[in-house]
Design a protein around this motif. Structure first.
Motif, short mmCIF file in Angstrom:
data_model
loop_
_atom_site.label_atom_id
_atom_site.label_comp_id
_atom_site.label_asym_id
_atom_site.label_seq_id
_atom_site.Cartn_x
_atom_site.Cartn_y
_atom_site.Cartn_z
N UNK A 119 -26.12 -19.30 40.21
CA UNK A 119 -26.44 -20.60 39.63
C UNK A 119 -25.40 -20.93 38.56
N UNK A 120 -24.76 -22.08 38.71
CA UNK A 120 -23.71 -22.49 37.79
C UNK A 120 -24.21 -23.56 36.83
N UNK A 121 -23.81 -23.42 35.57
CA UNK A 121 -24.00 -24.48 34.58
C UNK A 121 -22.63 -24.79 33.98
N UNK A 122 -22.24 -26.05 34.01
CA UNK A 122 -20.92 -26.45 33.55
C UNK A 122 -21.06 -27.51 32.46
N UNK A 123 -20.38 -27.27 31.32
CA UNK A 123 -20.45 -28.19 30.19
C UNK A 123 -19.05 -28.38 29.61
N UNK A 124 -18.91 -29.38 28.75
CA UNK A 124 -17.68 -29.46 27.97
C UNK A 124 -17.61 -28.23 27.07
N UNK A 125 -16.43 -27.92 26.56
CA UNK A 125 -16.24 -26.65 25.86
C UNK A 125 -17.13 -26.47 24.63
N UNK A 126 -17.25 -27.45 23.74
CA UNK A 126 -18.13 -27.25 22.58
C UNK A 126 -19.58 -26.98 22.99
N UNK A 127 -20.07 -27.68 24.01
CA UNK A 127 -21.45 -27.48 24.45
C UNK A 127 -21.63 -26.10 25.08
N UNK A 128 -20.65 -25.68 25.89
CA UNK A 128 -20.72 -24.36 26.51
C UNK A 128 -20.77 -23.27 25.45
N UNK A 129 -19.96 -23.41 24.41
CA UNK A 129 -19.97 -22.44 23.32
C UNK A 129 -21.33 -22.43 22.63
N UNK A 130 -21.87 -23.61 22.37
CA UNK A 130 -23.17 -23.70 21.70
C UNK A 130 -24.26 -23.03 22.53
N UNK A 131 -24.23 -23.23 23.84
CA UNK A 131 -25.21 -22.59 24.73
C UNK A 131 -25.12 -21.07 24.63
N UNK A 132 -23.88 -20.55 24.62
CA UNK A 132 -23.70 -19.10 24.52
C UNK A 132 -24.19 -18.58 23.18
N UNK A 133 -23.86 -19.29 22.11
CA UNK A 133 -24.28 -18.86 20.78
C UNK A 133 -25.80 -18.79 20.69
#
Length: 449
Positions: free
Chosen positions: A76-90
């Motif tokens: 399952x893939x989730x793709x976001x702009x870079x700031x959002x992807x970082x926030x999701x990981x954090x």
């Protein structure tokens, strides 16, 4: 943390050496199980993959079904702009939820991610669970070293990028303008284009107030011999060299850029050029793959490439390296490791070239193959290939702020430059504010006394 930065500079220096080779031809501790098992061992596993948007993930999006068929693993893939992807990981990492198994690891965020122990070291997997999909010698050593901190590997790199200047060769020929080789010539060309081709946006680049724009701004300033930090971590945002560099850059964006220049992300900036709206663009060499693909670009076959210098005689830079990492809280680390190996396999990376038209695949086996040379010749991309190689040769990490606080550093500086582009601040005022705020960040982090 200075030791960490020194190690990263060494790794990025090795990346340059690796690029020369190409052109001439934290963690979460022990895994939940011993990292062994064949491809079928994880049938029924569900992997959640957190990615930032960009052309380097197209192979995953396009071919993941082949991995699922070969392994029985659901992806399952989730793709976001870079700031959002970082926030999701954090959020996922700090909560200990373990929602994501795999994440994109931009080189500029690696010090932060490793210091926070959000990523799984990969060395044990490489030594004990290497599938036939993975040939470590295919991956440039310097790229691997840039993903290595304190002697531990944390990601398999799927992107190596340098800086490049793109221009509409057909427009320049029509107007009798020579390809820009310096920042002064870029400014002069922008003026001519605005006067004689008012239907075109003379210049496009990143201007959004996010850390993802920092590479554009400090890469541009490198040509002016302006560094954001000195070797001891002291900010130099308000130096005379930086003021000159940002004055020229802001002029290009404010006076010759699109009306939304102050909010352009890398995707939006690229779309201005690929759609035929803009005549020039400064960004990463990776955009060449998109711009020369007629399926994605309206200007394919109409582009020229240069690597301009600034007043100091140094080339403008755009350093970037990205890989795939396993999250420390993943409950499916072994299956995730199998996915990473599939992603970097010869078969997958060759398909990136032949089916997705990606011309900067970070796989030496592909880049040194007859298929690659034949492909570039068949597409008339010899000029881009030469520029790409020269860009990699000239890559340097001298200007890069390798600190765990990179995100706040980047957000702080780009916020001020974005304000200057928007016209709400002068360049000098923006840089004075950036200097003060960067000093506070570095002192609070313990880098300065």
């Amino acid at each position: 943390m200075k030791a960490l930065k020194k190690g990263w500079l060494t790794g990025m220096a090795a990346l340059v050496t690796s690029a020369l080779m190409i052109t001439s031809c934290g963690g979460g501790g022990a895994t939940e199980t011993t990292p062994t098992g064949g491809r079928e061992s994880f049938q029924g596993t569900n992997l959640r993959v957190l990615l930032k948007e960009g052309y380097e993930i197209q192979a995953i999006q396009q071919f993941k079904g082949e991995f699922e068929e070969a392994t029985g693993i659901k992806v399952d893939l989730e793709v976001y702009d870079e700031p959002t992807a970082r926030q999701k990981l954090v959020l996922d990492s700090t909560s200990g939820t373990g929602t994501y198994d795999i994440t994109s690891g931009s080189f500029w965020n690696m010090p932060e991610f490793v210091s926070a122990q959000w990523l799984e070291p990969l060395d044990e997997y490489v030594s004990k669970a290497k599938d036939d999909w993975l040939v470590m010698d295919d991956i440039p050593k310097g790229a691997l070293e840039s993903m290595t901190i304190d002697g531990k590997l944390y990601a398999l790199p799927h992107t190596i990028i340098g800086g490049m200047f793109f221009y509409r060769a057909d427009v320049f020929q029509e107007l009798g303008i020579q390809p820009p080789q310096t920042t002064d010539e870029i400014l002069a060309a922008a003026k001519v284009i605005k006067e004689r081709r008012p239907d075109l946006i003379p210049f496009s680049a990143r201007g959004a107030s996010t850390f993802a724009s920092l590479g554009t701004e400090i890469g541009w300033s490198y040509g002016y011999d302006a560094l954001l930090f000195d070797k001891d971590g002291n900010p130099q945002a308000n130096s005379s060299e930086m003021k000159k560099a940002m004055a020229d850059f802001v002029t290009l964006m404010k006076d010759y850029g699109p009306s939304d220049a102050a909010t352009l992300t890398f995707t939006q900036a690229g779309e201005k050029f690929s759609s035929g709206q803009a005549a020039m663009m400064f960004d990463t060499s990776g955009f060449g793959t998109i711009f020369e693909d007629a399926k994605q670009s309206q200007v394919a076959g109409k582009i020229g490439y240069t690597l301009p210098t600034g007043p100091s005689g140094k080339k403008l830079q755009w350093l970037y390296n990205e890989g795939l990492a396993i999250t420390a809280k993943s409950k499916n680390k072994n299956a995730a490791w199998l996915f990473l190996q599939w992603r970097m396999s010869r078969d997958t990376t060759m398909k990136e070239l032949t089916q997705l038209n990606r011309t900067d695949v970070p796989n030496l086996n592909v880049l040194q193959s007859k298929e690659y040379s034949d492909y570039m010749a068949s597409k008339g991309l010899e000029e881009f290939s030469a520029a790409l190689q020269e860009s990699w040769e000239g890559t340097t990490a001298e200007h890069w702020p390798f600190y765990p606080e990179f995100t706040s550093i980047g957000d702080t500086f780009t916020k001020e430059i974005s304000a200057a582009i928007a016209g709400s601040k002068s360049v000098d005022d923006a840089l004075e504010t950036a200097q003060s705020e960067l000093t506070t960040i570095m002192k609070n982090a313990g880098h300065l006394k």
